[in-house]
Design an enzyme around this catalytic site. Structure first.
Site, PDB file in Angstrom:
ATOM      1  N   ALA A 242       3.411   7.566   9.706  1.00 57.31           N
ATOM      2  CA  ALA A 242       2.727   6.314  10.044  1.00 57.31           C
ATOM      3  C   ALA A 242       2.557   5.419   8.816  1.00 57.31           C
ATOM      4  O   ALA A 242       3.389   4.548   8.551  1.00 57.31           O
ATOM      5  CB  ALA A 242       1.386   6.610  10.704  1.00 57.31           C
ATOM      6  N   ARG A 243       1.502   5.640   8.053  1.00 60.25           N
ATOM      7  CA  ARG A 243       1.222   4.838   6.861  1.00 60.25           C
ATOM      8  C   ARG A 243       0.703   5.751   5.755  1.00 60.25           C
ATOM      9  O   ARG A 243      -0.109   6.654   6.003  1.00 60.25           O
ATOM     10  CB  ARG A 243       0.179   3.744   7.158  1.00 60.25           C
ATOM     11  CG  ARG A 243       0.695   2.602   8.027  1.00 60.25           C
ATOM     12  CD  ARG A 243       1.698   1.747   7.272  1.00 60.25           C
ATOM     13  NE  ARG A 243       2.155   0.596   8.033  1.00 60.25           N
ATOM     14  CZ  ARG A 243       3.235   0.575   8.795  1.00 60.25           C
ATOM     15  NH1 ARG A 243       3.955   1.687   8.936  1.00 60.25           N
ATOM     16  NH2 ARG A 243       3.588  -0.523   9.436  1.00 60.25           N
ATOM     17  N   GLU A 272       5.409   3.010  -2.667  1.00 60.04           N
ATOM     18  CA  GLU A 272       6.824   3.203  -2.384  1.00 60.04           C
ATOM     19  C   GLU A 272       7.648   2.155  -3.115  1.00 60.04           C
ATOM     20  O   GLU A 272       7.288   0.973  -3.059  1.00 60.04           O
ATOM     21  CB  GLU A 272       7.088   3.120  -0.876  1.00 60.04           C
ATOM     22  CG  GLU A 272       6.361   4.181  -0.086  1.00 60.04           C
ATOM     23  CD  GLU A 272       6.448   3.985   1.424  1.00 60.04           C
ATOM     24  OE1 GLU A 272       6.073   4.907   2.168  1.00 60.04           O
ATOM     25  OE2 GLU A 272       6.864   2.880   1.853  1.00 60.04           O
ATOM     26  N   HIS A 291      10.603   6.807   3.787  1.00 56.03           N
ATOM     27  CA  HIS A 291      10.202   5.821   4.797  1.00 56.03           C
ATOM     28  C   HIS A 291      11.385   5.441   5.689  1.00 56.03           C
ATOM     29  O   HIS A 291      11.744   4.265   5.820  1.00 56.03           O
ATOM     30  CB  HIS A 291       9.618   4.571   4.120  1.00 56.03           C
ATOM     31  CG  HIS A 291       8.663   3.825   5.011  1.00 56.03           C
ATOM     32  ND1 HIS A 291       7.554   3.168   4.539  1.00 56.03           N
ATOM     33  CD2 HIS A 291       8.652   3.623   6.357  1.00 56.03           C
ATOM     34  CE1 HIS A 291       6.901   2.592   5.535  1.00 56.03           C
ATOM     35  NE2 HIS A 291       7.551   2.859   6.652  1.00 56.03           N
TER      36      HIS A 291
END
Length: 325
Positions: A242-243, A272, A291
Site C-alpha cells: 500500500a504505502r 523511494e 514499488h
C-alpha cells in the site's frame, strides 16, 4: 472541445477520443518527462480538458488555464492534484479508482507465498551456488528442512483496509482456502464470506498474515509499529503493498532482527528509491520489491477504458462516472 493529454492511453482510446475532441499530446506519457506547472500551462493553453497522469495540478495551473472545465486523471490515488482547490475553481475532476487493483492484489499474493516459502532465498541459494550454507543431501540440515514454510490453506489473512484492492486480495485468498478477517472502520457492508473485526487488535492477534490495504493518513501513519508488531503472532508475516508510511521501519527492523515475527514482504518504503545502506538489506527474513504493485501491462487498458468513458460523458453533458467534484 480541445484537450491536452499527458496520460498514456492506448491507440484505440486515442482514436475514440479524437472523434469528439481536438487532441494535443505531451509530458510524461509521451515525452517521458513530467511537465512543470509552468510548462503545462504553456502547452495546454486554450484547452477545456486536461487528461493527466503524474503532472501536478496546482493553483498556478488552474489560474493559468481560464478555459479549463474538466480534469481527468489516470490514477487512483491523486496526490498530484489538490482536490479542494479544484472544487474552488468549479472544475470537474475524475480519477480511475481500482485501475491497478488486480495488479496489486496479484503481487500481494505473490509476496505472501514468496516470503512464507522462501522463494527469493532459495533462488539466491541456487544462483549464488551457496550449497555450503545448507548441505544438499538426504539427511541433516537439508534445503527441504531449512526452507520449510507454511501452506496458505486454512491460514488466516488479516486485511487492514477493505477497498478495491483489499476485496480482490480477499477473493484470491479464498481461492487458496484461507480464512479472511478484515479491519476497516469505514466499511459499511461486506457481503463476501469474510469476518469483519471490530478492533485492529483482533486482526493482529489472530492472523497468520497481515496485509495492508489502507490509505496513508494521520490516522494510519505508522499503524504498524512496536506496539502493533508485539500483538502479532510470533510466526506471522507482514505484507505491505500500500504505502510505506504505514510502517515504522525502525520498529519493523527490530522485530525482524529479533524474530519477533517470521518475516515481511514490502513493495513500498518510506523513502523511494531506498537508501543503499538501509538496515533492511541486512535481513534474510524480508522481501523487498521496488514499488511494482501497479506495474502491470494491462493497467494501460484499464485506465484508458475508464477515462474514455468519463470524457465521453462529460462531452455529452453528463457527469463522469468517476467524478470527484
Amino acid at each position: 472541445m480541445k484537450a491536452f493529454v499527458t496520460a498514456q492511453l492506448t491507440e484505440q482510446g486515442i482514436n475514440e477520443l479524437s472523434q469528439s475532441l481536438s487532441l494535443e499530446f505531451g509530458g510524461w506519457g509521451y515525452e517521458g518527462v513530467k511537465l512543470t506547472p509552468e510548462q503545462l500551462v504553456e502547452r495546454a493553453k486554450d484547452c477545456e480538458i486536461l487528461i493527466v497522469g503524474y503532472e501536478d495540478i496546482t493553483e498556478d495551473v488552474l489560474r493559468g488555464l481560464p478555459r479549463l472545465q474538466y480534469i481527468a486523471c489516470t490514477r487512483g490515488g491523486i496526490e498530484n492534484i489538490d482536490v479542494e482547490l479544484v472544487k474552488c475553481y468549479h472544475i470537474t475532476l475524475s480519477n480511475t479508482p481500482g485501475r491497478n487493483a488486480s495488479a496489486v492484489a496479484d503481487l500481494t499474493m505473490g509476496l505472501m507465498i514468496g516470503i512464507s516459502r522462501f522463494i527469493p532465498q532459495t533462488y539466491r541459494y541456487i544462483m549464488e551456488r551457496r550449497w555450503g550454507d545448507v548441505p544438499w543431501d538426504i539427511a541433516g540440515n537439508t534445503p527441504y528442512k531449512r526452507f520449510a514454510g507454511p501452506e496458505l490453506e486454512q491460514k488466516t489473512v488479516g486485511l487492514i483496509g477493505y477497498g478495491a484492492i483489499g476485496r480482490k486480495v480477499a477473493k484470491r485468498a479464498k481461492g487458496f482456502d484461507m480464512n479472511v478477517i478484515v479491519y476497516d472502520p469505514y466499511l459499511k457492508e461486506a457481503n463476501e464470506d469474510i469476518f469483519v473485526a471490530s478492533t485492529l487488535e483482533e486482526v493482529l492477534t489472530t492472523s497468520d498474515f497481515i496485509s495492508l490495504h489502507c490509505k496513508l493518513s494521520s490516522e494510519t501513519k505508522n499503524i504498524i509499529c512496536k506496539e502493533t508488531l508485539n500483538k502479532m503472532k510470533a510466526g506471522a508475516y507482514l505484507i505491505n503493498s500500500a504505502r510505506g508510511g504505514l510502517v515504522n521501519e525502525e520498529d519493523l527492523f527490530q522485530a525482524l532482527l529479533n524474530k519477533r515475527i517470521a518475516g515481511a514482504a514490502l513493495d513500498v518504503l518510506v523513502e523511494e528509491p531506498m537508501d543503499p545502506n538501509h538496515p533492511f538489506l541486512q535481513l534474510e527474513n524480508i522481501i523487498l520489491t521496488p514499488h511494482i504493485g501497479g506495474a502491470s501491462q494491462d493497467i494501460l487498458y484499464h485506465q484508458t477504458e475508464m477515462v474514455v468513458k468519463d470524457v465521453q460523458h462529460f462531452v455529452q453533458g453528463k457527469r463522469p462516472l468517476h467524478a470527484l467534484t
